[in-house]
Design an enzyme around this catalytic site. Structure first.
Site, mmCIF file in Angstrom:
data_model
loop_
_atom_site.group_PDB
_atom_site.id
_atom_site.type_symbol
_atom_site.label_atom_id
_atom_site.label_comp_id
_atom_site.label_asym_id
_atom_site.label_seq_id
_atom_site.Cartn_x
_atom_site.Cartn_y
_atom_site.Cartn_z
ATOM 1 N N ASP A 189 29.343 7.494 32.911
ATOM 2 C CA ASP A 189 29.175 8.579 33.987
ATOM 3 C C ASP A 189 28.288 9.644 34.017
ATOM 4 O O ASP A 189 28.309 10.419 33.161
ATOM 5 C CB ASP A 189 30.646 9.046 33.926
ATOM 6 C CG ASP A 189 30.901 10.190 35.068
ATOM 7 O OD1 ASP A 189 29.877 10.560 35.644
ATOM 8 O OD2 ASP A 189 32.143 10.788 34.924
ATOM 9 N N GLN A 192 26.805 14.239 35.372
ATOM 10 C CA GLN A 192 26.447 15.695 34.916
ATOM 11 C C GLN A 192 25.151 15.536 34.022
ATOM 12 O O GLN A 192 24.545 16.556 33.512
ATOM 13 C CB GLN A 192 27.498 16.372 34.020
ATOM 14 C CG GLN A 192 29.075 16.681 34.762
ATOM 15 C CD GLN A 192 28.719 17.755 35.877
ATOM 16 O OE1 GLN A 192 27.664 18.383 35.813
ATOM 17 N NE2 GLN A 192 29.680 17.929 36.685
ATOM 18 N N CYS A 353 38.968 18.744 37.439
ATOM 19 C CA CYS A 353 39.277 17.169 37.464
ATOM 20 C C CYS A 353 39.400 16.740 36.265
ATOM 21 O O CYS A 353 39.436 15.558 36.212
ATOM 22 C CB CYS A 353 38.465 16.668 38.484
ATOM 23 S SG CYS A 353 38.162 17.173 40.151
HETATM 24 C C1 LIG Z 1 31.775 13.985 35.083
HETATM 25 C C2 LIG Z 1 31.973 13.858 36.400
HETATM 26 N N1 LIG Z 1 32.338 12.398 36.832
HETATM 27 C C3 LIG Z 1 32.336 12.130 38.002
HETATM 28 C C4 LIG Z 1 32.342 13.328 38.972
HETATM 29 C C5 LIG Z 1 32.429 12.768 40.380
HETATM 30 O O1 LIG Z 1 31.515 12.983 41.111
HETATM 31 P P1 LIG Z 1 31.407 12.750 42.797
HETATM 32 O O2 LIG Z 1 32.552 13.653 43.245
HETATM 33 O O3 LIG Z 1 30.212 13.105 43.338
HETATM 34 O O4 LIG Z 1 31.870 11.307 43.063
HETATM 35 C C6 LIG Z 1 31.988 14.642 38.548
HETATM 36 C C7 LIG Z 1 31.872 15.404 39.809
HETATM 37 O O5 LIG Z 1 32.364 16.741 39.610
HETATM 38 C C8 LIG Z 1 31.745 14.805 37.241
HETATM 39 O O6 LIG Z 1 31.475 16.144 37.049
#
Ligand SMILES: Cc1ncc(COP(=O)(O)O)c(C=O)c1O
Length: 395
Positions: A189, A192, A353
């Protein structure tokens, strides 16, 4: 750096919520508005000039993204609506067809919901086990803790490159080397990380990488799913429709197109993707190395100055990214964010989140200050002075 490109900063706004989304340089809206005003035809669907131009610009972004993350081929770049969409496409398009009941998937407790909830749902369906790599006292995973979790049932490691609350940068090269020696695939992922440091998918040998344009000063609603070609070829599209098939008939027989079309059904966010291309050029002009170095220096300065305030607790001083997570003794993070808002400073309050991380931090909510290349020491000074004056604020 480059503050003059961000009209929103002319208002005196101090924006420290870059981990949520980054501000946009005016070139982005100009590029998008050019598309809408002068060549807003569909891409890959017309053989007249306007449509050919829109297809050409769309594909140009794919090439720019390929070079930006050093993928081997353009077809390894799939445009999505964001990190969340990219991860879902891989969990349900690839892993759903490659995992079995007795398998194990490794996550950590500091993952964002987008890299947890799809796994929860698939695990309910298939029955595989989700395990969490333990975090150390700095809330980081270590290679030792990772190695202890491995066994012959482990099939996937899915981790953020940089976590969004603790802000630790994972030793991806080493993690991936260990994983591959054990025939384990790694989903990264990159929400960030890709915005803040050079990420080279070939050098790191990443299997799947997900990231969002909006966190790198690009448009909302655009993201990237990178996958090695052989893996994407085995990915079943979870969205089906126009643009991804060459032929189909009433018998239900379908001849699908090759990558990347196969995984991009329907009219995509053409304007956004074209705008994203301009964003990548913009970041390249500054230089990702330069961004990384600048942010590091600014982050060290922020930590040093925050330490002047006794009531501020910093949760992630050791983390190497531009994310600083704090609390102010006696004040809820929500009130703190509201107080700072009064002074035109944007920070994020909440659990960000990463809802299972609170079990590790022993705290439900925090205030997150996250930096980007347009932030300055002067802004940090203003934040510190505002925090120092907090006693006189009536909660
Ligand atoms: C570590 C991480 N993964 C996934 C996401 C999700 O990103 P998106 O909302 O652009 O799909 C975020 C968003 O804050 C994040 O910080």
């Amino acid at each position: 750096m480059n503050r003059e490109d961000f009209k929103i900063l002319y208002t005196g706004l101090i924006y420290f919520d870059n981990a949520a989304t980054a501000l946009k340089p005016y070139i982005l809206s100009e590029t998008i508005s050019d598309y809408y005003n002068y060549y807003s035809a569909n891409a890959h669907r017309g053989n007249y000039d306007l449509s050919l131009k829109s297809s050409k610009m769309y594909e140009k972004t794919r090439l720019l993204v390929k070079e930006f993350i050093n993928a081997q081929k353009e077809k390894e770049i799939i445009f999505t609506s964001g990190t969340t969409d990219s991860i879902n496409k891989i969990v349900f398009g690839y892993f759903k067809h490659h995992l079995k009941k007795d398998d194990e998937v490794l996550l950590s407790k500091s993952e964002h919901a987008s890299n947890v909830l799809p796994w929860f749902m698939l695990s309910k369906e298939i029955g595989f086990k989700i395990k969490y790599i333990p975090l150390n006292e700095n809330h980081e995973i270590t290679l030792e803790s990772l190695k202890k979790m491995l066994n012959n049932k482990t099939k996937v490691i899915a981790l953020a490159h940089i976590t969004n609350v603790v802000g630790d940068i994972r030793p991806l090269a080493e993690i991936i080397e260990i994983a591959h020696k054990n025939n384990i695939l790694v989903l990264v992922d990159g929400a960030q990380s890709v915005a803040h440091m050079p990420v080279d998918v070939q050098k790191l040998d990443i299997d799947f990488l997900a990231f969002s344009a909006h966190k790198m000063s690009g448009p909302t609603g655009v993201g990237v799913l990178y996958g090695k070609e052989n893996l994407l070829k085995e990915t079943t599209p979870i969205i089906l429709g126009g643009g991804m098939s060459a032929e189909f008939n009433t018998k239900g027989e379908v001849i699908y197109k090759d990558l990347p079309d196969l995984l991009e059904a329907g009219t995509p966010n053409i304007a956004g993707v074209i705008g994203f291309g301009e964003t990548i050029k913009y970041l390249n002009n500054i230089g990702m190395d330069k961004i990384r170095i600048y942010e590091q220096e600014l982050k060290q300065y922020l930590i040093k100055r925050l330490k002047e305030i006794k009531k501020v607790k910093i949760y992630n001083e050791k983390a190497n990214s531009s994310i600083v997570t704090i609390n102010y003794e006696g004040i809820s993070p929500y009130d703190l964010a509201l107080y700072l808002n009064k002074y035109n400073i944007c920070v994020r309050a909440g659990n960000h989140c990463a809802k299972i991380l609170k079990e590790e931090l022993n705290i439900n909510n925090t205030c997150r200050i996250s930096l980007y290349f347009y932030n300055t020491k002067k802004e940090v000074d203003y934040l510190i002075e505002t925090l120092k004056n907090i006693e006189v604020f009536d909660f």
